[in-house]
Design a protein around this motif. Structure first.
Motif, PDB file in Angstrom:
ATOM      1  N   GLY A  30       8.882   7.245 -12.260  1.00 47.54           N
ATOM      2  CA  GLY A  30       8.839   6.205 -11.242  1.00 47.54           C
ATOM      3  C   GLY A  30       7.444   5.650 -11.075  1.00 47.54           C
ATOM      4  O   GLY A  30       6.451   6.305 -11.395  1.00 47.54           O
ATOM      5  N   VAL A  31       7.382   4.427 -10.586  1.00 46.67           N
ATOM      6  CA  VAL A  31       6.126   3.759 -10.261  1.00 46.67           C
ATOM      7  C   VAL A  31       6.266   3.264  -8.830  1.00 46.67           C
ATOM      8  O   VAL A  31       7.251   2.602  -8.493  1.00 46.67           O
ATOM      9  CB  VAL A  31       5.848   2.569 -11.204  1.00 46.67           C
ATOM     10  N   ALA A  32       5.287   3.588  -7.996  1.00 44.37           N
ATOM     11  CA  ALA A  32       5.355   3.202  -6.588  1.00 44.37           C
ATOM     12  C   ALA A  32       3.962   2.902  -6.060  1.00 44.37           C
ATOM     13  O   ALA A  32       2.954   3.260  -6.674  1.00 44.37           O
ATOM     14  CB  ALA A  32       6.007   4.314  -5.778  1.00 44.37           C
ATOM     15  N   SER A  33       3.935   2.261  -4.913  1.00 41.37           N
ATOM     16  CA  SER A  33       2.674   1.923  -4.277  1.00 41.37           C
ATOM     17  C   SER A  33       2.818   2.166  -2.781  1.00 41.37           C
ATOM     18  O   SER A  33       3.894   1.989  -2.217  1.00 41.37           O
ATOM     19  CB  SER A  33       2.348   0.455  -4.541  1.00 41.37           C
ATOM     20  N   GLY A  34       1.721   2.560  -2.140  1.00 45.35           N
ATOM     21  CA  GLY A  34       1.756   2.786  -0.705  1.00 45.35           C
ATOM     22  C   GLY A  34       0.398   3.212  -0.202  1.00 45.35           C
ATOM     23  O   GLY A  34      -0.613   3.105  -0.899  1.00 45.35           O
ATOM     24  N   VAL A  35       0.392   3.725   1.003  1.00 38.11           N
ATOM     25  CA  VAL A  35      -0.842   4.176   1.641  1.00 38.11           C
ATOM     26  C   VAL A  35      -0.744   5.696   1.873  1.00 38.11           C
ATOM     27  O   VAL A  35       0.327   6.217   2.169  1.00 38.11           O
ATOM     28  CB  VAL A  35      -1.072   3.415   2.968  1.00 38.11           C
ATOM     29  N   LEU A  36      -1.866   6.393   1.694  1.00 38.66           N
ATOM     30  CA  LEU A  36      -1.888   7.836   1.922  1.00 38.66           C
ATOM     31  C   LEU A  36      -1.962   8.110   3.419  1.00 38.66           C
ATOM     32  O   LEU A  36      -2.859   7.625   4.102  1.00 38.66           O
ATOM     33  CB  LEU A  36      -3.091   8.474   1.217  1.00 38.66           C
ATOM     34  N   ARG A  37      -1.013   8.897   3.917  1.00 39.60           N
ATOM     35  CA  ARG A  37      -1.022   9.242   5.343  1.00 39.60           C
ATOM     36  C   ARG A  37      -1.732  10.560   5.592  1.00 39.60           C
ATOM     37  O   ARG A  37      -2.291  10.756   6.652  1.00 39.60           O
ATOM     38  CB  ARG A  37       0.402   9.315   5.890  1.00 39.60           C
ATOM     39  N   SER A  38      -1.702  11.466   4.628  1.00 40.23           N
ATOM     40  CA  SER A  38      -2.400  12.747   4.791  1.00 40.23           C
ATOM     41  C   SER A  38      -2.821  13.272   3.426  1.00 40.23           C
ATOM     42  O   SER A  38      -2.174  12.997   2.423  1.00 40.23           O
ATOM     43  CB  SER A  38      -1.511  13.770   5.500  1.00 40.23           C
ATOM     44  N   VAL A  39      -3.914  14.025   3.419  1.00 39.34           N
ATOM     45  CA  VAL A  39      -4.417  14.671   2.206  1.00 39.34           C
ATOM     46  C   VAL A  39      -4.927  16.045   2.600  1.00 39.34           C
ATOM     47  O   VAL A  39      -5.714  16.166   3.541  1.00 39.34           O
ATOM     48  CB  VAL A  39      -5.568  13.862   1.561  1.00 39.34           C
ATOM     49  N   ARG A  67      -6.075   5.365   2.270  1.00 43.65           N
ATOM     50  CA  ARG A  67      -6.323   4.716   0.980  1.00 43.65           C
ATOM     51  C   ARG A  67      -5.011   4.246   0.375  1.00 43.65           C
ATOM     52  O   ARG A  67      -3.998   4.935   0.435  1.00 43.65           O
ATOM     53  CB  ARG A  67      -6.987   5.717   0.040  1.00 43.65           C
ATOM     54  N   ARG A  68      -5.005   3.078  -0.215  1.00 40.95           N
ATOM     55  CA  ARG A  68      -3.818   2.569  -0.908  1.00 40.95           C
ATOM     56  C   ARG A  68      -3.859   3.022  -2.359  1.00 40.95           C
ATOM     57  O   ARG A  68      -4.906   3.001  -2.990  1.00 40.95           O
ATOM     58  CB  ARG A  68      -3.769   1.053  -0.846  1.00 40.95           C
ATOM     59  N   LEU A  69      -2.678   3.422  -2.872  1.00 41.52           N
ATOM     60  CA  LEU A  69      -2.555   3.908  -4.244  1.00 41.52           C
ATOM     61  C   LEU A  69      -1.352   3.297  -4.923  1.00 41.52           C
ATOM     62  O   LEU A  69      -0.362   2.984  -4.285  1.00 41.52           O
ATOM     63  CB  LEU A  69      -2.312   5.422  -4.272  1.00 41.52           C
TER      64      LEU A  69
END
Length: 122
Positions: A44-53, A92-94
């Protein structure tokens, strides 16, 4: 903007508005699918924002774990053998690519390829 969408926006919670904004931003990245549509046991290929690390040691092997959110759902990301990854931080957006699995009832990608995307306003 129609009257219906203006009323819906006015009555929406901040979480709903944020989810709409994330879905819109993720849809603009070519080749990506909404997280809720990613199928287990398929690439899969997706894009979004990291909510937690977070850093989690697993059986004496460190791992960096993150939660990617795109407004339609979440994807758990795990990089094994790492203590930190430059640029991987909340907000961060990934764009990620990899094999989707299900672990503990959550969609998960292990060691995904990733591309750092510009943050809002950058």
């Amino acid at each position: 903007m129609s009257l219906r969408s203006m009323v819906r926006t006015a009555l929406a919670s901040t979480d709903e508005v944020a989810a709409d904004e994330e879905r819109t931003a993720a849809a603009l990245v070519t080749g990506c699918r909404p997280l809720e549509e990613l199928e287990p046991r398929h690439r899969g290929v997706a894009s979004g924002v990291l909510r937690s690390v977070v850093l989690r040691p697993r059986q004496n092997v460190p791992s960096v774990e993150a939660e990617l959110y795109d407004g339609s759902g979440t994807l758990h990301l795990v990089w094994l053998g790492r203590r930190e990854i430059a640029g991987i931080e909340p907000g961060r957006r990934l764009r990620v690519e990899g094999m989707v699995t299900v672990r503990d009832g959550r969609r998960t990608m292990f060691n995904p390829r990733y591309e750092l995307r510009a943050r809002a306003g950058e």
